[in-house]
Design an enzyme around this catalytic site. Sequence first.
Site, PDB file in Angstrom:
ATOM      1  N   ARG A   1      48.510  34.546  49.562  1.00  0.00           N
ATOM      2  CA  ARG A   1      49.734  34.977  48.872  1.00  0.00           C
ATOM      3  C   ARG A   1      50.296  33.829  48.030  1.00  0.00           C
ATOM      4  O   ARG A   1      50.782  34.045  46.913  1.00  0.00           O
ATOM      5  CB  ARG A   1      50.775  35.475  49.882  1.00  0.00           C
ATOM      6  CG  ARG A   1      52.014  36.027  49.197  1.00  0.00           C
ATOM      7  CD  ARG A   1      52.970  36.714  50.158  1.00  0.00           C
ATOM      8  NE  ARG A   1      53.566  35.788  51.102  1.00  0.00           N
ATOM      9  CZ  ARG A   1      54.349  36.155  52.110  1.00  0.00           C
ATOM     10  NH1 ARG A   1      54.613  37.442  52.314  1.00  0.00           N
ATOM     11  NH2 ARG A   1      54.857  35.264  52.932  1.00  0.00           N
TER      12      ARG A   1
ATOM     13  N   GLU B   1      64.200  46.258  50.544  1.00  0.00           N
ATOM     14  CA  GLU B   1      63.919  45.478  51.754  1.00  0.00           C
ATOM     15  C   GLU B   1      65.225  44.867  52.225  1.00  0.00           C
ATOM     16  O   GLU B   1      66.291  45.222  51.714  1.00  0.00           O
ATOM     17  CB  GLU B   1      62.885  44.386  51.449  1.00  0.00           C
ATOM     18  CG  GLU B   1      63.329  43.423  50.360  1.00  0.00           C
ATOM     19  CD  GLU B   1      62.305  42.332  50.057  1.00  0.00           C
ATOM     20  OE1 GLU B   1      61.376  42.141  50.852  1.00  0.00           O
ATOM     21  OE2 GLU B   1      62.458  41.668  49.022  1.00  0.00           O
TER      22      GLU B   1
ATOM     23  N   LYS C   1      56.729  34.862  45.771  1.00  0.00           N
ATOM     24  CA  LYS C   1      57.653  34.217  46.715  1.00  0.00           C
ATOM     25  C   LYS C   1      58.121  32.916  46.072  1.00  0.00           C
ATOM     26  O   LYS C   1      57.601  31.840  46.348  1.00  0.00           O
ATOM     27  CB  LYS C   1      56.928  33.978  48.047  1.00  0.00           C
ATOM     28  CG  LYS C   1      57.865  33.796  49.213  1.00  0.00           C
ATOM     29  CD  LYS C   1      57.163  34.045  50.520  1.00  0.00           C
ATOM     30  CE  LYS C   1      57.965  33.542  51.707  1.00  0.00           C
ATOM     31  NZ  LYS C   1      59.293  34.113  51.857  1.00  0.00           N
TER      32      LYS C   1
END
Length: 290
Positions: free
Chosen positions: A52, A184, A151
């Site tokens: 990721r 989320e 991220k």
Amino acid sequence: MAIQIYINGEYFDRDAAKVSVFDHGFLYGDGIFEGIRVYEGNVFLLDDHLKRLEYSAKAIMLDMPWSREEVAEAVCETCRRSGVTNGYIRLIVTRGSGYLGLSPKNCSNPQLIIIADQIQLYPKEIYEKGMKIITAPTRRNSPAALPPMVKSLNYLNNILAKIEAVELGYQEAIMLNQEGYVAECTGDNIFIMQGDKLFTPPVSSGSLTGITRQVAIDIAQDMGIPVVETNLTRYDLWVAEEMFLTGTAAEVIAVVEVDHRKIGDGKPGIMTNHFLKAFRKKVTEDGTKL
Ligand code: PMP
């Protein structure tokens, strides 16, 4: 044992670990990160986190001059030197130092920083009794502006939502996307159980591709529970039979109240407890040993 912080191949004491004030990670939030857990000497799903990280780097065109193996070894060595066999690892990659302007063209020295330390995100009681959450007014970043799958070191919109929750006496908040669907929480993905199925918003709704989210999906599949990734409204959450959040720091945590509406009977749900148990089993099994 004092922790040792890794910066580009060297280890430093807590107070000596420093980055330049000209680093664009500091000046602009121009960088990416990962939060990783180590459980009983097992770095949980390290490879998935590093993958990721590589995707985040690619998306923001940050060239990382380290191989996945080198980064993995640096993560493990930082844990060993810091004496952390149970804890939390923060891995940060910044664009490096450059000029004061926005352009990253002059940033030639990306920084890889690894910190391994202890973490206790929420009190133990919350894991037993479940958490009460609310919907925050602040919306999740639009995927058209900054893909929430990246991220990045820019967490301001989640921080605003967190502040809104904390100011009202809550510890976590639901974030909606531009269309008003559930994306989320500020640092966790969200799941509901309804009629023997597990529902979660698709990543395209504006959530992070959570590593723990995938663990929950895998657990559901192992248990023969159908998983449906679909847009969810606040109403869907209010009438859910069970609800839980997933995240590296939060792990799996039951939600027992949303926007002042009780979920189920106001106690962690039966299936949620099954997920928690299955998760606990996985954390020492799947990963990289120190
Ligand atoms: N969403 C956001 C915004 C997060 O920051 C995180 C990580 N704390 C998550 C979801 C959960 O992702 P993961 O399971 O990979 O930690």
